[in-house]
Design an enzyme around this catalytic site. Sequence first.
Site, PDB file in Angstrom:
ATOM      1  N   ASP A  91       0.842  -1.200   0.000  1.00 37.47           N
ATOM      2  CA  ASP A  91       0.000   0.000   0.000  1.00 37.47           C
ATOM      3  C   ASP A  91       0.881   1.256   0.000  1.00 37.47           C
ATOM      4  O   ASP A  91       1.895   1.315   0.693  1.00 37.47           O
ATOM      5  CB  ASP A  91      -0.905  -0.012   1.250  1.00 37.47           C
ATOM      6  CG  ASP A  91      -2.084   0.933   1.117  1.00 37.47           C
ATOM      7  OD1 ASP A  91      -3.231   0.433   1.086  1.00 37.47           O
ATOM      8  OD2 ASP A  91      -1.880   2.166   1.057  1.00 37.47           O
ATOM      9  N   ALA A 108      -6.565   1.921  -5.127  1.00 38.03           N
ATOM     10  CA  ALA A 108      -7.204   2.871  -6.041  1.00 38.03           C
ATOM     11  C   ALA A 108      -7.414   4.193  -5.329  1.00 38.03           C
ATOM     12  O   ALA A 108      -7.426   4.256  -4.104  1.00 38.03           O
ATOM     13  CB  ALA A 108      -8.571   2.329  -6.499  1.00 38.03           C
ATOM     14  N   THR A 162      -3.282   5.935 -10.779  1.00 40.78           N
ATOM     15  CA  THR A 162      -3.354   4.762  -9.912  1.00 40.78           C
ATOM     16  C   THR A 162      -4.321   3.709 -10.460  1.00 40.78           C
ATOM     17  O   THR A 162      -3.961   2.544 -10.638  1.00 40.78           O
ATOM     18  CB  THR A 162      -3.786   5.165  -8.482  1.00 40.78           C
ATOM     19  OG1 THR A 162      -2.685   5.822  -7.852  1.00 40.78           O
ATOM     20  CG2 THR A 162      -4.164   3.956  -7.654  1.00 40.78           C
ATOM     21  N   THR A 206     -16.179  -1.936  -9.679  1.00 40.96           N
ATOM     22  CA  THR A 206     -17.274  -1.299  -8.930  1.00 40.96           C
ATOM     23  C   THR A 206     -18.557  -1.308  -9.752  1.00 40.96           C
ATOM     24  O   THR A 206     -18.508  -1.332 -10.993  1.00 40.96           O
ATOM     25  CB  THR A 206     -16.894   0.159  -8.584  1.00 40.96           C
ATOM     26  OG1 THR A 206     -18.058   0.855  -8.131  1.00 40.96           O
ATOM     27  CG2 THR A 206     -16.327   0.926  -9.765  1.00 40.96           C
ATOM     28  N   ASP A 207     -19.695  -1.248  -9.048  1.00 35.71           N
ATOM     29  CA  ASP A 207     -20.976  -1.162  -9.777  1.00 35.71           C
ATOM     30  C   ASP A 207     -21.099   0.156 -10.529  1.00 35.71           C
ATOM     31  O   ASP A 207     -21.941   0.297 -11.419  1.00 35.71           O
ATOM     32  CB  ASP A 207     -22.171  -1.364  -8.826  1.00 35.71           C
ATOM     33  CG  ASP A 207     -22.296  -0.315  -7.728  1.00 35.71           C
ATOM     34  OD1 ASP A 207     -21.422   0.561  -7.616  1.00 35.71           O
ATOM     35  OD2 ASP A 207     -23.294  -0.384  -6.970  1.00 35.71           O
ATOM     36  N   GLU A 208     -20.253   1.137 -10.185  1.00 35.15           N
ATOM     37  CA  GLU A 208     -20.333   2.441 -10.862  1.00 35.15           C
ATOM     38  C   GLU A 208     -19.983   2.347 -12.340  1.00 35.15           C
ATOM     39  O   GLU A 208     -20.288   3.268 -13.107  1.00 35.15           O
ATOM     40  CB  GLU A 208     -19.410   3.466 -10.180  1.00 35.15           C
ATOM     41  CG  GLU A 208     -19.849   3.807  -8.783  1.00 35.15           C
ATOM     42  CD  GLU A 208     -19.486   5.222  -8.368  1.00 35.15           C
ATOM     43  OE1 GLU A 208     -19.097   6.035  -9.228  1.00 35.15           O
ATOM     44  OE2 GLU A 208     -19.602   5.501  -7.177  1.00 35.15           O
ATOM     45  N   TYR A 244     -13.787   9.006 -11.734  1.00 37.26           N
ATOM     46  CA  TYR A 244     -13.482   7.815 -10.936  1.00 37.26           C
ATOM     47  C   TYR A 244     -14.001   6.559 -11.633  1.00 37.26           C
ATOM     48  O   TYR A 244     -13.249   5.612 -11.873  1.00 37.26           O
ATOM     49  CB  TYR A 244     -14.093   7.933  -9.528  1.00 37.26           C
ATOM     50  CG  TYR A 244     -14.220   6.600  -8.826  1.00 37.26           C
ATOM     51  CD1 TYR A 244     -13.089   5.916  -8.368  1.00 37.26           C
ATOM     52  CD2 TYR A 244     -15.470   5.988  -8.644  1.00 37.26           C
ATOM     53  CE1 TYR A 244     -13.197   4.674  -7.748  1.00 37.26           C
ATOM     54  CE2 TYR A 244     -15.583   4.756  -8.017  1.00 37.26           C
ATOM     55  CZ  TYR A 244     -14.453   4.100  -7.573  1.00 37.26           C
ATOM     56  OH  TYR A 244     -14.554   2.868  -6.970  1.00 37.26           O
ATOM     57  N   ASN A 268     -22.011  -0.291  -2.996  1.00 33.66           N
ATOM     58  CA  ASN A 268     -21.476   0.570  -1.916  1.00 33.66           C
ATOM     59  C   ASN A 268     -21.241  -0.221  -0.640  1.00 33.66           C
ATOM     60  O   ASN A 268     -22.185  -0.768  -0.068  1.00 33.66           O
ATOM     61  CB  ASN A 268     -22.472   1.685  -1.594  1.00 33.66           C
ATOM     62  CG  ASN A 268     -22.401   2.810  -2.588  1.00 33.66           C
ATOM     63  OD1 ASN A 268     -22.710   2.614  -3.755  1.00 33.66           O
ATOM     64  ND2 ASN A 268     -21.992   3.978  -2.134  1.00 33.66           N
ATOM     65  N   ARG A 308     -28.474   4.058  -3.493  1.00 34.42           N
ATOM     66  CA  ARG A 308     -27.281   3.208  -3.470  1.00 34.42           C
ATOM     67  C   ARG A 308     -27.663   1.866  -2.848  1.00 34.42           C
ATOM     68  O   ARG A 308     -28.558   1.803  -2.007  1.00 34.42           O
ATOM     69  CB  ARG A 308     -26.149   3.855  -2.648  1.00 34.42           C
ATOM     70  CG  ARG A 308     -25.621   5.171  -3.244  1.00 34.42           C
ATOM     71  CD  ARG A 308     -24.916   4.921  -4.563  1.00 34.42           C
ATOM     72  NE  ARG A 308     -24.348   6.111  -5.200  1.00 34.42           N
ATOM     73  CZ  ARG A 308     -24.987   6.849  -6.115  1.00 34.42           C
ATOM     74  NH1 ARG A 308     -26.217   6.560  -6.482  1.00 34.42           N
ATOM     75  NH2 ARG A 308     -24.379   7.890  -6.676  1.00 34.42           N
TER      76      ARG A 308
END
Length: 334
Positions: A33, A81, A98, A124-126, A148, A177, A212
Amino acid sequence: MRILVTGGAGFIGSNFARHLARARPDWEVVVFDKLTYAGRRENLADLESRPGFLFVKGDIADPRAVAEVLPGCDYAVNFAAETHVDRSLYDAGGFIMTDVYGTFVLLEAARRAPGLKLFVQISTDEVYGSVASGSSTEADPLMPRNPYSASKAGADRLAYSYWATYGVPVIVTRASNNYGPYQFPEKVIPLFVTHALDDVPLPLYGDGLNVRDWLYVDDHCRALDLLLEEGAPGETYNIGGGNEVSNIDLTRRILGLLGKPETLVRRVADRPGHDRRYSLDCTRLRALGWSPRVPFEEGLRATVEWYRANEAWWRPLKEDSPAFREHYRRHYEG
Ligand code: NAD
Ligand code: DAU
């Protein structure tokens, strides 16, 4: 077995490292990290003295650093991320570096690591964009609408391409989320809980009707653990909590749990490009035997209690961290 957990000092990564310590006590866990503002070594404090646990500070966008940790690992799970949508509105470049380039560096190292059994790219679901009705399946087109989610979509498909082109054993997961302990207090649940504890107004975006789907972080960790064994390389898996809640409803629940008045809600300007709703169809993952276990009321109560009991964790992040203060000033007070 040795597993590399990149981004393991952040919210989900540290919960996953803790999950592995419980569920796979004989595995070696290497957390790699960069320790950005969102990564905290303290999040791993209870694991540091554990045999088989190793923390390495480094950047996934640095090929030399990655070449020192990835070879020899049986599994790699990439959580690393930049993750906050609001920050991506001001600094998309950091997200591209990143989330996209860093993932590329990891995939290149994975390509040269013949012993690697699985590379899990945490997406991600985004990436599906706003979902007006129904639920997204893994076959649906990607329509990310902020820097993002666009960066995450780039990494998501790049990871897939390393499976399709080079045969790297990649799976991609798209979770909804997450909420739970150790989430940096800029995201809505910890921000609103800690603001409410201090009687500070809660900045609710727009009409508060954005939806969400909330997934308790332990349920996410169990899904990932299952996929280490059952996930089919080349596949993508949605991981949803099945708890679709509007932001105003969420806010009222938080205030209710804390016994605070609704007058604390402050309506503020909407987030640009604010996705209205996310919703995941998780049939594929459920067919492997997973389902979320933590009901939303229970998970939210436990989360609120965790923040109430761990003020020593979050207060310095809100009050002393320049990263929090600067973002807060620019975004909410600018
Ligand atoms: P987080 O912001 O809490 O943690 C991110 C971690 O990555 C931090 O520890 C940070 O120091 C580290 N990091 C950042 N840049 C790095 C770099 N260049 N090299 C090495 N480490 C770096 O994020 P989170 O909420 O735990 O999210 C983890 C992953 O899950 C992300 O990939 C995110 O896109 C994805 N995700 C999050 C959610 C959610 O609701 N939080 C939902 C779906 C997917
Ligand atoms: O859906 C998965 C995504 O969930 C992850 O990929 C992201 O990494 C993670 O940050 C999260 O993104 P969101 O933008 O959904 O989370 P956030 O907590 O920032 O916002 C949740 C909702 O609350 C969203 O509709 C915006 C709203 N909100 C948020 C903040 C910070 C507010 O109304 N006020 C706020 O101050």
